[in-house]
Design an enzyme around this catalytic site. Structure first.
Site, PDB file in Angstrom:
ATOM      1  CB  CYS A 152      -0.822   0.062   1.076  1.00 14.32           C
ATOM      2  SG  CYS A 152      -0.518  -0.578   2.248  1.00 14.32           S
ATOM      3  CG  HIS A 180      10.732  -1.390   6.686  1.00 13.51           C
ATOM      4  ND1 HIS A 180      11.739  -1.379   5.704  1.00 13.51           N
ATOM      5  CD2 HIS A 180       9.662  -1.711   6.633  1.00 13.51           C
ATOM      6  CE1 HIS A 180      11.060  -1.800   4.305  1.00 13.51           C
ATOM      7  NE2 HIS A 180       9.819  -1.877   4.751  1.00 13.51           N
TER       8      HIS A 180
END
Ligand code: KPC
Length: 524
Positions: A83, A133
């Site tokens: 996404c 991340h």
């Protein structure tokens, strides 16, 4: 590597994750509390959106969760391949589209197709994705206080035991959130250089495509196709179903669908509906064309140097099926009840592992639902109704019933729409709707300024559905969804009495107010 007593900042996390990604022999990353030999309330296998939110909620409730993930970072495929890059590319598509329409006009420079590069945007994404991340790992450790083992494959031993990183972990429950991967149909030639899906696109694309054939008619097909085409990479979509009429999408209003698909064609995309891909053809190992059987039965070769697969995804259920004998349905998803309980006692499944839309809200809320049930609550999550959206070069958003569905279910339905459908009105030249992101279109190319439709039950005066093409309205659909699905619903009178922020993108407030005074409601 035990990092429990270390507190890497975002830069340090970024480097640690990057090293683990490039070195297949890198060590697992352990963030385990001192007393980690005890039993967990749940091991979440997979630290994507579902696992991360489920574990965080469980921890917040006083429970003991552990996340195990094969990647060296949390957050799953969303920030890595799915996404987040899609939203980056769709934002680029919107900007490029505007630059093309206004090329050389007003303050816009001449559009330079050489500067609109798919590869550049992929490099931009790849260079930047590590920050998300790093943040997921940092937040989950330092702010949410959740134990995790990353960069380690989880092996399910039985319904209460998992091994990973050379250790064995016991838990009262397992929560399966291993996600899904794109699935390709059986068509000759898919092994040629130049065939990609949304995963391999960001990981492996090594040239600038000049044209594209998209196989499939999914949301992914429409979204990535619109992006490729906006960069100047001439794109053809080959879809068996009519676009936006695939089984995975519900409540697609036909007028909205036509505005969206016509808009894609207006921009020069070729959309072949009722068409079947026969084979991908190559020379010297590279894609050169795709043979397609058209709706008419004729076969044509479409020259291209790039094929993109938009044919859906399948969850990673194999281990759970083989070790636990978990029940899987015909579409390959784990069968769960509304508490996310699978057929195996104590084993839950969440996110893309289960039926329903492969969307963020379902991933996160299904994880939380599993956690709250494990912690003793009796909570059901029904995701049969939800607001939805996709991007072309527009934001397309919808919630509730279509006009056709409403007319089936209710005796007296009225429609509030912009532009209105009135014979001979010449709405091609009507600069409405106009709002955030469509003002320039409204004053220069009015037919591009969007579409909106509100569906109302005239008897109860309740809003049944809302449908929008434009910009800046998507987030409002979260709240429209909440309001119209309350037991008391949302009436046109309440909607028309809201405090609009000037030309609010959904426009529904002003238009509703123009009709709310009528004892007997009429179309607008
Ligand atoms: C950066 C971002 O919010 C998109 S990735 C979200 C992953 S998670 O927070 O685990 O749902």
């Amino acid at each position: 590597m035990d990092i429990h007593h270390q507190h890497p900042n975002l830069l340090e996390w970024n480097e640690l994750i990057e090293q683990a990604m490039v070195d297949p022999s890198s060590e697992p990353i352990l963030n385990l509390a001192e007393d980690s030999d005890g039993e967990y309330d749940a091991v979440f296998i997979g630290g994507g959106a579902g696992g991360r939110f489920g574990a965080a909620y469980m921890k917040a409730m006083g429970g003991r969760p552990l996340i195990i993930d094969a990647w060296p970072f949390l957050g799953g495929s969303c920030p890595h391949q799915a996404c987040v890059p899609h939203h980056l590319f769709s934002e680029a598509a919107e900007e490029l589209d505007r630059m093309k329409w206004f090329s050389g006009q007003l303050f816009f420079p001449d559009f330079d197709a050489d500067r609109a590069s798919i590869l550049d945007l992929i490099h931009l994404f790849r260079a930047g994705r590590g920050t998300a991340h790093a943040f997921m790992n940092w937040q989950t450790k330092e702010q949410l206080d959740v134990d995790y083992v990353l960069n380690a494959h989880a092996t399910i031993v039985n319904s209460t035991t998992v091994s990973a990183a050379g250790r064995t972990f016991r838990a009262r429950n397992l929560v399966l959130g291993m996600g899904a991967r794109p699935v390709w149909p059986d068509i000759p030639g898919l092994d040629l250089h130049g065939v990609h899906d949304f995963v391999t696109l960001v990981e492996e694309l090594d040239y600038e495509p000049q044209s594209c054939v998209i196989i499939g008619g999914s949301k992914v097909a429409m979204e990535y196709g619109s992006f490729f085409h906006a960069t100047g990479c001439s794109t053809t979509i080959v879809s068996r179903s009519a676009l936006m009429r695939t089984r995975s999408l519900h409540h697609i209003d036909e007028d909205l669908r036509l505005y969206v698909v016509d808009g894609m064609r207006k921009r020069g995309m070729t959309v072949l509906e009722g068409a079947h891909p026969v084979r991908v053809n190559g020379e010297d190992g590279r894609v050169v064309s795709v043979t397609v059987r058209l709706e008419s039965g004729d076969e044509v070769d479409i020259p291209t140097d790039f094929v993109f697969m938009g044919t859906g995804e399948r969850p990673l259920v194999q281990q759970a099926q083989e070790v636990l004998g978990i029940e899987i349905n015909d579409s390959g998803r784990v069968v769960v009840d509304k508490r996310m309980r699978s057929s195996v006692p104590g084993v839950y499944a969440i996110g893309d592992m289960i039926d329903g839309p492969m969307e963020m809200f379902k991933a996160r809320k299904s994880g939380v639902t599993a956690a709250r049930n494990i912690m003793g609550e009796d909570l059901e999550f029904d995701f049969s109704e939800y607001p939805d959206s996709l991007h072309t070069t527009y934001e397309v958003s919808w919630v509730g019933l279509t006009e056709a569905e409403a007319r089936e279910a209710y005796d007296d339905v009225i429609i509030i729409q912009m532009p209105p459908t009135v014979k001979g009105l010449d709405t091609e030249h009507l600069p409405l709707p106009c709002a955030e992101g469509t003002m320039l279109y409204a004053f220069s190319k009015p037919e591009l300024s969007g579409f909106q439709k509100l569906v109302v039950d005239a008897d109860s005066r309740r809003v049944l559905g809302a449908h929008h093409v434009g910009y800046g309205a998507k987030d409002a659909f979260q709240y429209l969804d909440y309001l119209i699905h309350r037991p008391e619903g949302l009436t046109i009178d309440t909607l028309g009495w809201m405090n609009e922020l000037f030309l609010n993108p959904e426009h529904f407030v002003q238009l509703s107010r123009l009709r709310a005074g009528n004892a007997v409601l009429r179309d607008l």
